[in-house]
Design a protein around this motif. Structure first.
Motif, short mmCIF file in Angstrom:
data_model
loop_
_atom_site.label_atom_id
_atom_site.label_comp_id
_atom_site.label_asym_id
_atom_site.label_seq_id
_atom_site.Cartn_x
_atom_site.Cartn_y
_atom_site.Cartn_z
N ASP A 133 0.81 -1.21 0.00
CA ASP A 133 0.00 0.00 0.00
C ASP A 133 0.85 1.27 0.00
N VAL A 134 1.91 1.24 0.78
CA VAL A 134 2.75 2.44 0.86
C VAL A 134 3.49 2.66 -0.47
N VAL A 135 3.93 1.56 -1.09
CA VAL A 135 4.64 1.69 -2.38
C VAL A 135 3.66 2.16 -3.45
N TYR A 136 2.44 1.63 -3.41
CA TYR A 136 1.43 2.02 -4.39
C TYR A 136 1.07 3.50 -4.23
N ALA A 137 0.93 3.94 -2.97
CA ALA A 137 0.57 5.34 -2.72
C ALA A 137 1.65 6.28 -3.26
N LEU A 138 2.91 5.92 -3.04
CA LEU A 138 3.99 6.78 -3.57
C LEU A 138 3.94 6.81 -5.10
N ALA A 139 3.78 5.63 -5.69
CA ALA A 139 3.75 5.55 -7.16
C ALA A 139 2.59 6.34 -7.72
N LEU A 140 1.45 6.25 -7.05
CA LEU A 140 0.24 6.94 -7.52
C LEU A 140 0.42 8.46 -7.47
N HIS A 141 1.01 8.94 -6.37
CA HIS A 141 1.18 10.39 -6.24
C HIS A 141 2.28 10.93 -7.15
N LEU A 142 3.27 10.10 -7.44
CA LEU A 142 4.34 10.57 -8.32
C LEU A 142 3.93 10.48 -9.79
N CYS A 143 3.30 9.37 -10.17
CA CYS A 143 2.93 9.18 -11.58
C CYS A 143 1.61 9.88 -11.91
N GLY A 144 0.70 9.90 -10.94
CA GLY A 144 -0.59 10.54 -11.18
C GLY A 144 -1.54 9.68 -11.98
N ARG A 173 -3.24 5.67 -12.40
CA ARG A 173 -3.40 4.36 -11.77
C ARG A 173 -2.64 3.27 -12.53
N GLU A 174 -2.75 3.32 -13.86
CA GLU A 174 -2.11 2.27 -14.67
C GLU A 174 -0.59 2.29 -14.48
N ASP A 175 -0.03 3.50 -14.55
CA ASP A 175 1.43 3.62 -14.37
C ASP A 175 1.85 3.16 -12.99
N ALA A 176 1.05 3.57 -11.98
CA ALA A 176 1.38 3.20 -10.60
C ALA A 176 1.38 1.67 -10.44
N GLU A 177 0.39 1.03 -11.03
CA GLU A 177 0.32 -0.44 -10.92
C GLU A 177 1.54 -1.10 -11.57
N ASP A 178 1.91 -0.59 -12.73
CA ASP A 178 3.09 -1.15 -13.42
C ASP A 178 4.36 -0.97 -12.58
N VAL A 179 4.49 0.24 -12.03
CA VAL A 179 5.69 0.55 -11.24
C VAL A 179 5.76 -0.34 -9.99
N VAL A 180 4.63 -0.51 -9.33
CA VAL A 180 4.60 -1.34 -8.12
C VAL A 180 4.99 -2.78 -8.46
N GLN A 181 4.44 -3.30 -9.54
CA GLN A 181 4.80 -4.66 -9.97
C GLN A 181 6.31 -4.77 -10.22
N ASP A 182 6.83 -3.79 -10.96
CA ASP A 182 8.26 -3.84 -11.29
C ASP A 182 9.13 -3.75 -10.04
N ALA A 183 8.70 -2.89 -9.10
CA ALA A 183 9.51 -2.71 -7.88
C ALA A 183 9.56 -4.01 -7.07
N PHE A 184 8.41 -4.66 -6.89
CA PHE A 184 8.39 -5.89 -6.09
C PHE A 184 9.11 -7.03 -6.81
N LEU A 185 8.97 -7.08 -8.13
CA LEU A 185 9.67 -8.15 -8.86
C LEU A 185 11.18 -7.91 -8.86
N ALA A 186 11.57 -6.63 -8.86
CA ALA A 186 13.00 -6.32 -8.74
C ALA A 186 13.52 -6.81 -7.39
N TYR A 187 12.71 -6.64 -6.37
CA TYR A 187 13.11 -7.13 -5.04
C TYR A 187 13.20 -8.66 -5.04
N TRP A 188 12.26 -9.29 -5.70
CA TRP A 188 12.26 -10.77 -5.79
C TRP A 188 13.54 -11.26 -6.48
N ARG A 189 13.96 -10.50 -7.51
CA ARG A 189 15.15 -10.93 -8.27
C ARG A 189 16.46 -10.57 -7.57
#
Lengths: 209, 177
Positions: free
Chosen positions: B15-26, B28-44
């Protein structure tokens, strides 16, 4: 107003803007802000920002995003496991204890190859050399052929013994690697004799003529 | 990291990562993509990141991805303005944004659009620091860790960004009748 006093009051500005200022700090803070234009501005800036952004939504991350993240992570780990399987197998084969068990056989094979290479026959006189080949050259050539033949027999026995050992050690992963090497070695030794045998006969015939 | 721990980590910080992405990108679609990429980067690549440092790490990756996206979007927009003009592009964007709204979506509400517009007028790193502090309620220490800044620098950056934001709000209130 002294800058040191402003610095001390900075944390209170944040608290005052959020309405969490302690009662014991309030009088000191209000006295300072009343006299300090800079800190009054800071307080107004902080209040404006906090009030404006307090209305900002903080929606939860949609569950579909979480589903996608977890599904892709799972896919990636499965793909990585498939990709890593041959590497892991090779790592197990080449792991130190197994390689160590194989070391004597590999060492012997390397020695045999080295001996084969150093004992290769020197150029011998032949019919083609004609009258230019001296008797000394012919004697040296015959000696080289004899030495090569003896070496070949010794190598053949050694390599045969090693090959037999590796073929009987079926359970050893390392033996699987050594087997083709040794088989190749035996074959290469077997290929050696043909030119040597003919060469002695030819040299003897040349001597008679 | 095993899948179970990763699932737990996603649940804790999404939620906190999504909120940051949403406020920076403005968006929803971009924020969702960014959140996915961030968590998958952590996974890798997150094996070397201690668990307690996961949140600043994720927020930093998320912020960098958002800034990259915004930069690309601005570059594309500048190209389009050159081709078809500011006025036509503006009306086209308005039609697109109206069409993309879903009923009850806070992300696409008029109030949120105004917040994103005001935040978008701030420079980096001030905008990120304001969002982390005044939207996400992160402590100064957490912001310093996320932004890789010293504490005094966080305070100065926050103060300057707030001053700019207030000036923007005052201008906006003067323009509106």
């Amino acid at each position: 107003m002294k800058p040191t006093e402003c610095h001390e009051i900075l944390d209170l500005v944040e608290r005052a803007a959020r309405g969490t200022l302690h009662l014991e700090d309030r009088a000191r803070f209000e006295r300072h802000v009343a006299a300090c234009r800079r800190c009054a501005d800071r307080l107004a800036d902080a209040r404006a920002s906090i009030e404006f952004l307090a209305a900002s939504p903080r929606p939860a991350c949609p569950p579909r995003v979480v589903d996608v993240i977890l599904a892709r992570a799972m896919e990636e780990s499965q793909a990585a496991a498939v990709h890593a399987a041959p590497i892991e197998r090779a790592r197990r084969v080449l792991s130190w204890p197994r390689t160590w068990r194989l070391a004597p056989a590999l060492g012997l094979a390397a020695t045999l190859l080295l001996v084969l290479w150093t004992q290769r026959p020197a150029p011998s006189p032949s019919v083609a050399d004609g009258p230019s080949a001296t008797t000394g050259d012919r004697v040296n050539g015959m000696q080289a052929v004899e030495a090569a033949r003896e070496t070949r027999v010794a190598l053949r026995i050694l390599a045969g013994a090693l090959q037999h050992a590796s073929e009987t050690a079926n359970e050893e992963v390392g033996a699987g690697l050594a087997r083709p090497v040794l088989r190749g070695l035996v074959e290469s030794i077997d290929r050696l004799p043909a030119p040597f045998d003919g060469m002695t006969t030819r040299t003897a015939e040349t001597d008679r003529t | 990291m095993d899948h179970e721990s990763f699932t737990e980590l996603v649940g804790e910080h999404k939620d906190v990562v999504y909120a940051l992405a949403l406020h920076l990108c403005g968006s929803r679609e971009d924020a969702e993509d960014v959140v996915q990429d961030a968590f998958l980067a952590y996974w890798r690549h997150g094996d070397g990141v201690p668990r307690e440092a996961a949140r600043p790490w994720l927020l930093r990756v998320c912020r960098n991805a958002c800034i990259d996206r915004l930069r690309r979007t601005r570059a594309r927009r500048t190209e389009l303005v050159g081709l078809i003009g500011e006025e036509r592009l503006g009306s086209h964007e308005l039609a697109l944004s109206d069409g993309g709204r879903e009923a009850g979506d806070v992300e696409s509400s008029v109030a949120f659009a105004e917040i994103v517009r005001v935040l978008g007028a701030l420079d980096e790193p001030g905008r990120s620091v304001v969002i982390l502090r005044d939207v996400l309620d992160l402590t100064y220490e957490a912001i310093a860790s996320t932004m890789d800044m010293s504490l005094p620098r966080v305070k100065v950056t926050l103060h300057r960004a707030r001053r700019r934001l207030r000036a923007r709000l005052e201008i906006a209130s003067q323009v509106q009748p």
